[in-house]
Design a protein around this motif. Structure first.
Motif, short mmCIF file in Angstrom:
data_model
loop_
_atom_site.label_atom_id
_atom_site.label_comp_id
_atom_site.label_asym_id
_atom_site.label_seq_id
_atom_site.Cartn_x
_atom_site.Cartn_y
_atom_site.Cartn_z
N VAL A 70 1.01 -0.89 0.19
CA VAL A 70 0.15 0.05 0.12
C VAL A 70 0.93 1.27 -0.16
CG1 VAL A 70 -1.60 1.32 1.56
CG2 VAL A 70 -1.90 -1.15 1.08
N LEU A 71 0.89 2.08 -1.01
CA LEU A 71 1.10 3.57 -0.85
C LEU A 71 0.04 4.42 -0.24
CD1 LEU A 71 3.14 5.55 -1.29
CD2 LEU A 71 2.28 5.88 -3.62
N ALA A 72 -0.03 4.73 0.98
CA ALA A 72 -1.14 5.47 1.65
C ALA A 72 -1.02 7.07 1.39
CB ALA A 72 -1.18 5.20 3.05
N THR A 73 -1.41 7.63 0.34
CA THR A 73 -1.58 9.00 0.08
C THR A 73 -2.38 9.80 0.77
OG1 THR A 73 -2.25 8.83 -2.04
CG2 THR A 73 0.09 8.97 -1.98
N CYS A 74 -3.48 8.95 0.98
CA CYS A 74 -4.58 9.59 2.06
C CYS A 74 -4.20 9.61 3.29
CB CYS A 74 -6.05 8.86 1.74
SG CYS A 74 -7.23 9.03 2.77
#
Length: 97
Positions: A70-74
Motif C-alpha cells: 500500500v502507498l497511503a497518500t490519503c
C-alpha cells in the motif's frame, strides 16, 4: 453489518449497509504490486461511527490477500497504518514505486 466490496469500474472499495453507500476508498494500481490509496470518503451521516476504520481494515485485508503493498497518500489511511503496526509489512514508500 456493513459489507465492503471492490468496485473495479470506479476504482474504489465501497462500504454498504442495507443497500446504502456509507463511504468509499479510492485506489489506483501502480507498478510492482503497489496499490495507492489516495482518498477516503465517509458520508457525513456515518462519520464517527467507525465506518472509515472498518472500510480500511477490509481494504488492507484484500490488498494483503493479493500479495500487494500500500502507498497511503490519503491522510486517513496513513494515520490508520500509523496506529496499527500489524500492517507495517504492507506499507510501500514512494521511492519503491
Amino acid at each position: 453489518m456493513p459489507e465492503v466490496t471492490k468496485n473495479n469500474a470506479l476504482q474504489r472499495y465501497e462500504i454498504h449497509e442495507d443497500g446504502q453507500l456509507l463511504g468509499f476508498a479510492a485506489y489506483r494500481d501502480l507498478p510492482d504490486g503497489v496499490v495507492e490509496l489516495p482518498h477516503t470518503v465517509v458520508e457525513p451521516a456515518y462519520e464517527g461511527r467507525g465506518v472509515g476504520s472498518a472500510l480500511i481494515k477490509a481494504v488492507l485485508a484484500d490488498i494483503r490477500a493479493d500479495g500487494h503493498r500500500v502507498l497511503a497518500t490519503c491522510r486517513f489511511v496513513a494515520g490508520y497504518l500509523d496506529r496499527h503496526p500489524e500492517y507495517a509489512d504492507l506499507r510501500a514508500t514512494r521511492q519503491a514505486v
